[in-house]
Every structure is written in C-alpha cells, then in structure tokens.
Design an enzyme around this catalytic site. Structure first.
Site, PDB file in Angstrom:
ATOM      1  N   THR A 104      20.290   9.175 -11.049  1.00 24.15           N
ATOM      2  CA  THR A 104      20.712   7.682 -10.483  1.00 24.15           C
ATOM      3  C   THR A 104      20.687   6.643 -11.636  1.00 24.15           C
ATOM      4  O   THR A 104      21.380   5.489 -11.615  1.00 24.15           O
ATOM      5  CB  THR A 104      19.845   7.266  -9.287  1.00 24.15           C
ATOM      6  OG1 THR A 104      20.053   8.040  -8.136  1.00 24.15           O
ATOM      7  CG2 THR A 104      20.147   6.184  -8.874  1.00 24.15           C
ATOM      8  N   THR A 118      15.631  12.197 -10.089  1.00 21.18           N
ATOM      9  CA  THR A 118      14.060  12.170  -9.958  1.00 21.18           C
ATOM     10  C   THR A 118      13.769  13.506  -9.253  1.00 21.18           C
ATOM     11  O   THR A 118      12.483  13.831  -9.333  1.00 21.18           O
ATOM     12  CB  THR A 118      13.705  11.002  -9.051  1.00 21.18           C
ATOM     13  OG1 THR A 118      14.590  10.934  -7.753  1.00 21.18           O
ATOM     14  CG2 THR A 118      13.906   9.842  -9.994  1.00 21.18           C
ATOM     15  N   ASP A 119      14.410  14.023  -8.254  1.00 22.52           N
ATOM     16  CA  ASP A 119      13.838  15.228  -7.429  1.00 22.52           C
ATOM     17  C   ASP A 119      13.299  16.478  -8.276  1.00 22.52           C
ATOM     18  O   ASP A 119      12.219  16.901  -7.767  1.00 22.52           O
ATOM     19  CB  ASP A 119      15.021  15.783  -6.785  1.00 22.52           C
ATOM     20  CG  ASP A 119      15.393  14.855  -5.559  1.00 22.52           C
ATOM     21  OD1 ASP A 119      14.873  13.676  -5.373  1.00 22.52           O
ATOM     22  OD2 ASP A 119      16.207  15.179  -4.553  1.00 22.52           O
ATOM     23  N   LYS A 149       6.588  14.282  -8.567  1.00 26.20           N
ATOM     24  CA  LYS A 149       7.023  13.023  -7.514  1.00 26.20           C
ATOM     25  C   LYS A 149       6.559  13.255  -6.224  1.00 26.20           C
ATOM     26  O   LYS A 149       6.410  14.264  -5.614  1.00 26.20           O
ATOM     27  CB  LYS A 149       8.610  13.456  -7.364  1.00 26.20           C
ATOM     28  CG  LYS A 149       9.288  12.453  -6.534  1.00 26.20           C
ATOM     29  CD  LYS A 149      10.920  12.568  -6.442  1.00 26.20           C
ATOM     30  CE  LYS A 149      11.448  11.572  -5.591  1.00 26.20           C
ATOM     31  NZ  LYS A 149      12.892  11.585  -5.466  1.00 26.20           N
TER      32      LYS A 149
END
Ligand code: GLU
Length: 423
Positions: free
Chosen positions: A87, A163-164, A240
């Site tokens: 993103t 980010t995952d 995360k």
C-alpha cells in the site's frame, strides 16, 4: 454530461446528500468514496450530479526500469528504493477502484516531496505483489537487489513492502545480508488516498533512518496512533500485532533499536546497534523453502509430523504451548522425524519468554526425541532462520547448534518480562 468513474460527484437520496469520488459500482448501486476514505453505496435511481471531472491518470508500466530522480543534489546521500508492492506510496486507480503502486523515483517524490530534503533517490521494482504472495524465492531476488545497490554505492536502502508479511522478509534479509549501511523496510496500513494514511510519515521516517548510522536491517513504522513518532524495529524482532492500527508493528522480546520523531526526524536509540561502515557487505542468499511451521493445538494429530517428514520437508518448527510443549503422543513422531535428519525446532505460542523443556516430563522427553529449543525467538523468525541455515548446506548437528546461537539479534541473553498488557 454523464459522470464517469473518478469524477467528483454529488449524490442526492431521499434522506441524505453525499459528495465524493465515483467508484466502479455493482449494477444496482452507485459507489462513492467520501473524503474520509470510506465508501458508501446508494441505489442506482438516486440523483447524481457532476461536480468536477477526474484529473488525467498517467499510464505507468507495471515493471519500471531503475529510475533516477531529477534534481540530483551533490550535498545529499544516495538512497535506493526497492519496491515489492503493498500500500505504501500507492494511489487509488479510479478506473478499477484498485490501489496501485507508484514505481518511479519521480512518482514517489511527487507523492511525498519532503523526501527530497533527505537524500537523492534511485528506485527499482523488484516485485509488484501483495505481501501474502511473498515467498522464499522472492526474498532471494530481493537480497540480491539490495546487495547490488550497496555494491553500487547506495548510502542506504529502503524497501517498500506490504505489511502482512513484512516481518518475515525483514528477518530473511537479516540473515542473508551483512550490511555496512541501513536497510529499512517500510509499509503502510492505510493507502495514501485516505486522510488517516500513514504512508508519507512512514516513508519520511524510513528515509531518515536510511541515511542514519544504524547499519542493520530494520522496520520503520508508526509508533503510536498519532503522527508523532515512528519506531525503528530490529528485523528479527518485529511483528505485525494488529490488523488495521497504524501502530500495528511492535518489537517482541527486545526493545526496538530506537524511535524517530516526526516531523523533526530526530533519532533516539534504546539498544546497541551495528554502526555504518562497521562491517563489510556479505550476501548469503541461499534458502531452503521446504520448511513448515506447525501450530500445536490441544488434541492435534501427530500424524502432521509424519506427513511432513514423508513429503520432503527439510525442517520443521512446532509452535508449542507455554515453555515449549506438545502432547506426549507427538513425542514418538518427533523422534521419527529427527531420526530422518530433519531438524525439529520448538517455539512458544506465548510470544514473550524463553523455551525451557527441562522443567516438565513432556519437555524432557521432547529433548530426548531431539527437539531444538528456540530460546526466545519468534516462531516465524525461527522458521526463516531454519530455512536459511538449511540453505547454507550445513550438516544436521551444525544446524541444530546454530539454531541456538544468536546470529542477527534474534536471540537475547535475557528475555526479561516482555511487554505483556502494554496496550
Ligand atoms: N495484504 C496486503 C499486503 O500485505 C495489504 C496491503 C499492505 O499492507 O500494504 O501486501
């Protein structure tokens, strides 16, 4: 004129008036993206008025060549931006409604002009994927690209990433590369079309860390829910911890390397770190992708281990309970696996604390069956480390010994109390 996708419109229903951007819709609804970033759907028979035509969207090739920014300044250091997708520095394509990445150095600088004050940039696309599609083979490509940039004189490297699985990639690079300059992974939880986007601040902080003295693989992301500072996490310690919060990333089992204030970009460090230029660059990019991470649950069948051993898995991490346990019916299958030369590593579902299989009978039997205690490593870091050690073509005993040695900050001498219940 009929409004088209991407145009700014006003939609009037019996009960409300909405203003926003017209998105691709499903047949019986009009979808509008409001200025707060949320979408609303209204029935197609609502009244719709055009406020403003959409700005033209430039067509960018999906795989861009390495690009160099215009307006190079000799007084600034050089940072290489390698993009893998995700993103960060993205925009919404109103023809498709999809968030698409911006690839060229110029695109990124146009989106975040403050970056120009920090460094000169060259950029290239390594992959354009959502990070759930990341895999060990791509870590190898990425590590080689990073090493090339360092050998070509980059003073720092930024990797933009979804980010995952950002933590997995950070840990893979931590084992694969010894770096004389900062290697900074950065992502964003909210895309740049949303007012709450974290992409610009994360990117500015990442660039400042990339020109700093911290010559480690690290992750720079929001440290709080406000736009006041980012944390600098060590690549082997970061996870995360929330699906959507901007401060989702936390260091587990160790303090972050430091924090960086926004917008001053002043860095405070909390832990010792490797300094710029202290090491020669080294690349050890081999990985054994066929490794498994199994989560033990009450009543789980030990046959999972037989399946892995007989279907070509080269190493297994079991995320056990508490101090590092599985039920006693797993022990014969652990022995079955280790006796075939397949290392079996045990980590804990607790997140915080250290494995100790010497306390209870189950643990002692597990040790006799050959399990390797993963000390205070995160499960996914133990998995990546195992993949990397097996990739180095070490023998079984060497892999077992190296799993318990600290290589890249993944194991601490003392794990302290951790930061349980800190939110
Ligand atoms: N699942 C996506 C990814 O990890 C989410 C987008 C993002 O976090 O950047 O790539």
């Amino acid at each position: 004129m009929e409004p088209e996708q991407g145009d700014r419109v006003r939609v009037i229903t019996d009960s409300a008036v909405y203003e926003g951007t017209l998105m691709p819709g499903i047949t019986d609804h009009i979808i509008i993206k409001l200025s707060n970033g949320y979408n609303v759907g209204v029935a197609r028979d609502a009244q719709i008025e055009l406020i403003e035509k959409r700005p033209p969207i430039s067509q960018k090739p999906v795989e861009a060549e390495e690009t160099i920014e215009q307006g190079w300044r000799d007084d600034l250091p050089t940072v290489a931006i390698l993009s893998t997708g995700g993103t960060i520095a993205s925009r919404v394509d109103y023809r498709t409604g999809a968030v698409t990445s911006q690839f060229t150095a110029e695109d990124i600088l146009n989106a975040i002009p403050e970056l120009r004050e920090i460094a000169n940039y060259r950029s290239r696309v390594v992959r354009n994927i959502l990070s759930e599609n990341m895999r060990a083979e791509y870590w190898i490509e990425l590590a080689r690209a990073v090493a090339e940039e360092i050998n070509n004189g980059a003073d720092g490297v930024i990797i933009t990433h979804g980010t995952d699985t950002l933590g997995y990639t950070a840990s893979a690079l931590s084992f694969m590369i010894k770096t004389p300059v900062p290697i900074v992974l950065v992502g964003s939880q909210r895309s740049s079309d949303r007012p709450s986007s974290d992409s610009a601040m994360n990117a500015i902080c990442a660039a400042s860390v990339a020109v700093s003295d911290i010559a480690e693989v690290c992750v720079v992301m929001h440290g709080s829910t406000s736009d006041d500072y980012c944390l600098i996490h060590r690549g082997t310690r970061v996870r995360k911890m929330h699906t959507s919060r901007r401060d989702a990333f936390q260091s587990i089992g160790a303090a972050p390397i430091g924090r960086i204030e926004y917008p001053t970009c002043e860095i405070t460090t909390f832990d010792d770190y490797v300094r710029r230029g202290e090491r020669e660059p080294e690349l050890h990019d081999e990985m054994e992708p066929k490794c498994a991470l199994l989560k033990y649950i009450p009543g789980a069948s030990p046959e999972l281990l037989r399946f892995c051993s007989l279907s070509g898995y080269k190493g297994i991490v079991i995320e056990g309970t508490g101090l590092g346990h599985v039920s006693s019916d797993w022990i014969p299958l652990i022995e079955f696996t280790t006796s075939r030369g397949i290392p079996v590593v045990i980590t804990s579902q607790c997140l915080h604390g250290r494995i100790c299989d010497r306390v209870y009978d189950t643990g002692r039997d597990m040790l006799k069956a050959g399990v390797i205690e993963a000390e205070d490593m995160l499960s996914e870091v133990a998995l990546v480390k195992l993949m990397w050690l097996l990739g180095q073509r070490l023998g079984y005993e060497e892999v077992c010994a190296a799993m318990k040695e600290n290589i890249a900050g993944e194991i601490s001498e003392s794990s302290g109390y951790g930061t349980v219940n800190h939110l």
